[in-house]
Write a protein that holds these residues in place. Structure first.
Motif, PDB file in Angstrom:
ATOM      1  N   GLY A  43       0.791  -1.224   0.000  1.00 28.85           N
ATOM      2  CA  GLY A  43       0.000   0.000   0.000  1.00 28.85           C
ATOM      3  C   GLY A  43       0.823   1.273   0.000  1.00 28.85           C
ATOM      4  O   GLY A  43       0.297   2.342  -0.315  1.00 28.85           O
ATOM      5  N   ASN A  44       2.090   1.193   0.372  1.00 29.83           N
ATOM      6  CA  ASN A  44       3.000   2.329   0.338  1.00 29.83           C
ATOM      7  C   ASN A  44       4.422   1.772   0.360  1.00 29.83           C
ATOM      8  O   ASN A  44       4.619   0.569   0.584  1.00 29.83           O
ATOM      9  N   PRO A  45       5.436   2.588   0.103  1.00 31.52           N
ATOM     10  CA  PRO A  45       6.791   2.050  -0.070  1.00 31.52           C
ATOM     11  C   PRO A  45       7.305   1.193   1.080  1.00 31.52           C
ATOM     12  O   PRO A  45       7.900   0.130   0.851  1.00 31.52           O
ATOM     13  N   ILE A  46       7.105   1.615   2.316  1.00 31.99           N
ATOM     14  CA  ILE A  46       7.616   0.837   3.448  1.00 31.99           C
ATOM     15  C   ILE A  46       6.907  -0.512   3.530  1.00 31.99           C
ATOM     16  O   ILE A  46       7.543  -1.573   3.658  1.00 31.99           O
ATOM     17  N   ALA A  47       5.578  -0.495   3.443  1.00 33.65           N
ATOM     18  CA  ALA A  47       4.814  -1.740   3.528  1.00 33.65           C
ATOM     19  C   ALA A  47       5.092  -2.652   2.337  1.00 33.65           C
ATOM     20  O   ALA A  47       5.089  -3.881   2.470  1.00 33.65           O
ATOM     21  N   GLU A  48       5.334  -2.079   1.162  1.00 32.63           N
ATOM     22  CA  GLU A  48       5.658  -2.897  -0.011  1.00 32.63           C
ATOM     23  C   GLU A  48       7.020  -3.591   0.167  1.00 32.63           C
ATOM     24  O   GLU A  48       7.203  -4.717  -0.297  1.00 32.63           O
ATOM     25  N   SER A  49       7.944  -2.931   0.833  1.00 28.67           N
ATOM     26  CA  SER A  49       9.242  -3.554   1.106  1.00 28.67           C
ATOM     27  C   SER A  49       9.072  -4.754   2.034  1.00 28.67           C
ATOM     28  O   SER A  49       9.707  -5.799   1.853  1.00 28.67           O
ATOM     29  N   ILE A  50       8.200  -4.611   3.020  1.00 33.28           N
ATOM     30  CA  ILE A  50       7.911  -5.723   3.924  1.00 33.28           C
ATOM     31  C   ILE A  50       7.242  -6.855   3.158  1.00 33.28           C
ATOM     32  O   ILE A  50       7.530  -8.037   3.386  1.00 33.28           O
ATOM     33  N   ARG A  51       6.366  -6.518   2.213  1.00 35.40           N
ATOM     34  CA  ARG A  51       5.683  -7.519   1.402  1.00 35.40           C
ATOM     35  C   ARG A  51       6.686  -8.415   0.663  1.00 35.40           C
ATOM     36  O   ARG A  51       6.507  -9.639   0.597  1.00 35.40           O
ATOM     37  N   GLN A  52       7.718  -7.813   0.111  1.00 35.78           N
ATOM     38  CA  GLN A  52       8.708  -8.582  -0.636  1.00 35.78           C
ATOM     39  C   GLN A  52       9.374  -9.632   0.243  1.00 35.78           C
ATOM     40  O   GLN A  52       9.637 -10.754  -0.199  1.00 35.78           O
ATOM     41  N   VAL A  53       9.632  -9.278   1.491  1.00 33.77           N
ATOM     42  CA  VAL A  53      10.252 -10.219   2.420  1.00 33.77           C
ATOM     43  C   VAL A  53       9.284 -11.356   2.757  1.00 33.77           C
ATOM     44  O   VAL A  53       9.653 -12.536   2.747  1.00 33.77           O
ATOM     45  N   ILE A  54       8.034 -11.008   3.034  1.00 32.16           N
ATOM     46  CA  ILE A  54       7.046 -12.007   3.447  1.00 32.16           C
ATOM     47  C   ILE A  54       6.792 -13.045   2.362  1.00 32.16           C
ATOM     48  O   ILE A  54       6.746 -14.250   2.628  1.00 32.16           O
ATOM     49  N   LEU A  55       6.612 -12.600   1.121  1.00 36.49           N
ATOM     50  CA  LEU A  55       6.160 -13.493   0.065  1.00 36.49           C
ATOM     51  C   LEU A  55       7.286 -14.142  -0.738  1.00 36.49           C
ATOM     52  O   LEU A  55       7.025 -14.981  -1.595  1.00 36.49           O
ATOM     53  N   ASP A  56       8.522 -13.773  -0.442  1.00 31.12           N
ATOM     54  CA  ASP A  56       9.664 -14.346  -1.160  1.00 31.12           C
ATOM     55  C   ASP A  56       9.745 -15.854  -0.898  1.00 31.12           C
ATOM     56  O   ASP A  56       9.893 -16.301   0.244  1.00 31.12           O
ATOM     57  N   ARG A  57       9.657 -16.644  -1.961  1.00 26.57           N
ATOM     58  CA  ARG A  57       9.671 -18.106  -1.811  1.00 26.57           C
ATOM     59  C   ARG A  57      11.007 -18.634  -1.284  1.00 26.57           C
ATOM     60  O   ARG A  57      11.105 -19.782  -0.851  1.00 26.57           O
ATOM     61  N   ASN A  58      12.045 -17.815  -1.318  1.00 27.50           N
ATOM     62  CA  ASN A  58      13.340 -18.241  -0.785  1.00 27.50           C
ATOM     63  C   ASN A  58      13.392 -18.188   0.743  1.00 27.50           C
ATOM     64  O   ASN A  58      14.276 -18.789   1.356  1.00 27.50           O
ATOM     65  N   ASN A  59      12.437 -17.482   1.350  1.00 25.12           N
ATOM     66  CA  ASN A  59      12.453 -17.325   2.808  1.00 25.12           C
ATOM     67  C   ASN A  59      11.715 -18.477   3.493  1.00 25.12           C
ATOM     68  O   ASN A  59      10.807 -18.278   4.306  1.00 25.12           O
ATOM     69  N   VAL A  60      12.132 -19.696   3.178  1.00 24.39           N
ATOM     70  CA  VAL A  60      11.449 -20.875   3.699  1.00 24.39           C
ATOM     71  C   VAL A  60      11.676 -21.068   5.192  1.00 24.39           C
ATOM     72  O   VAL A  60      10.927 -21.800   5.853  1.00 24.39           O
ATOM     73  N   ASP A  61      12.702 -20.455   5.755  1.00 20.93           N
ATOM     74  CA  ASP A  61      13.016 -20.627   7.175  1.00 20.93           C
ATOM     75  C   ASP A  61      12.358 -19.566   8.055  1.00 20.93           C
ATOM     76  O   ASP A  61      12.650 -19.502   9.262  1.00 20.93           O
ATOM     77  N   MET A  62      11.485 -18.759   7.493  1.00 21.94           N
ATOM     78  CA  MET A  62      10.851 -17.711   8.287  1.00 21.94           C
ATOM     79  C   MET A  62       9.988 -18.320   9.391  1.00 21.94           C
ATOM     80  O   MET A  62       9.131 -19.163   9.148  1.00 21.94           O
ATOM     81  N   ASP A  63      10.222 -17.878  10.605  1.00 21.48           N
ATOM     82  CA  ASP A  63       9.435 -18.340  11.739  1.00 21.48           C
ATOM     83  C   ASP A  63       8.002 -17.823  11.630  1.00 21.48           C
ATOM     84  O   ASP A  63       7.772 -16.680  11.216  1.00 21.48           O
ATOM     85  N   PRO A  64       6.989 -18.634  11.989  1.00 17.81           N
ATOM     86  CA  PRO A  64       5.593 -18.203  11.875  1.00 17.81           C
ATOM     87  C   PRO A  64       5.286 -16.907  12.627  1.00 17.81           C
ATOM     88  O   PRO A  64       4.526 -16.066  12.131  1.00 17.81           O
TER      89      PRO A  64
END
Length: 214
Positions: A43-64
């Protein structure tokens, strides 16, 4: 605040984004500056940056819980920078996903607990809820079949490739939210044709849209 805040929700493959794009194409032509659109996470630049981290398929080790906190952080930024300023200027704000998604996906799907996610987001949102939520109701198997048939490799994100049990928990959490908030959450039968779903959504939206016509 004098504007209205409307959110679109649905499980994966329910057709939410397809219908939302059709709705916005129509409303942008008729409402012009009275309409503001957003999405979560984003919805805005800061939140979009967070989106990239959340949805990146490489971040398989992200804690719930890390995932849940990132969603809440993006949501907070979207509210204070995009949504509330628009509402204060008497705009109609339509957002692709909001708090219900976190309760369903992280609370239900990730087994963190729906109450725990809701409590976390009460802090992030100051208890701020939409005026209306349109939920696209579709059986899990139907949604996953649509994903397999209609999305190419580049369109599939980290949540799309979760187990079927995960998606069932998400679906069940949405069903509980519908029962808990019957005055806010309106369900549409997403098994219908695209045209029929679009027509149902526009009928639900029309009273709100009428408030913002010039």
């Amino acid at each position: 605040m004098s504007g209205k805040f409307i959110t679109f929700e649905g499980t994966d493959g329910a057709g939410k984004t397809t219908i939302l794009n059709m709705v916005l194409k129509h409303l942008e032509a008729t409402m012009k500056d009275n309409l503001v659109t957003s999405r979560e996470p984003g919805g805005n630049p800061i939140a979009e940056s967070i989106r990239q981290v959340i949805l990146d398929r490489n971040n398989v080790d992200m804690d719930p819980k890390t995932e849940a906190l990132l969603y809440a952080a993006a949501r907070r930024q979207n509210i204070v920078e995009t949504v509330k300023p628009a509402l204060e200027n008497n705009k109609l704000v339509i957002c692709d996903r909001y708090l219900d998604s976190s309760i369903a996906y992280q609370g239900g799907g990730r087994n963190i607990g729906e109450k725990a996610i809701n409590d976390m987001n009460q802090f992030a949102t100051d208890g701020f809820l939409p005026d209306l939520t349109i939920y696209f109701n579709l059986p899990v198997e139907d949604g996953l079949k649509r994903i397999a048939q209609n999305r190419d490799e580049n369109d599939i994100d980290r949540l799309d490739v979760e187990t079927i049990d995960f998606h069932h928990r998400v679906h069940d959490a949405y069903q509980r939210l519908m029962k808990e908030y019957p005055d806010r959450i309106y369900a549409v039968d997403a098994r219908q044709s695209i045209d029929d779903v679009y027509e149902d959504v526009m009928k639900i939206l029309q009273p709100y849209v009428n408030e913002f016509k010039d």
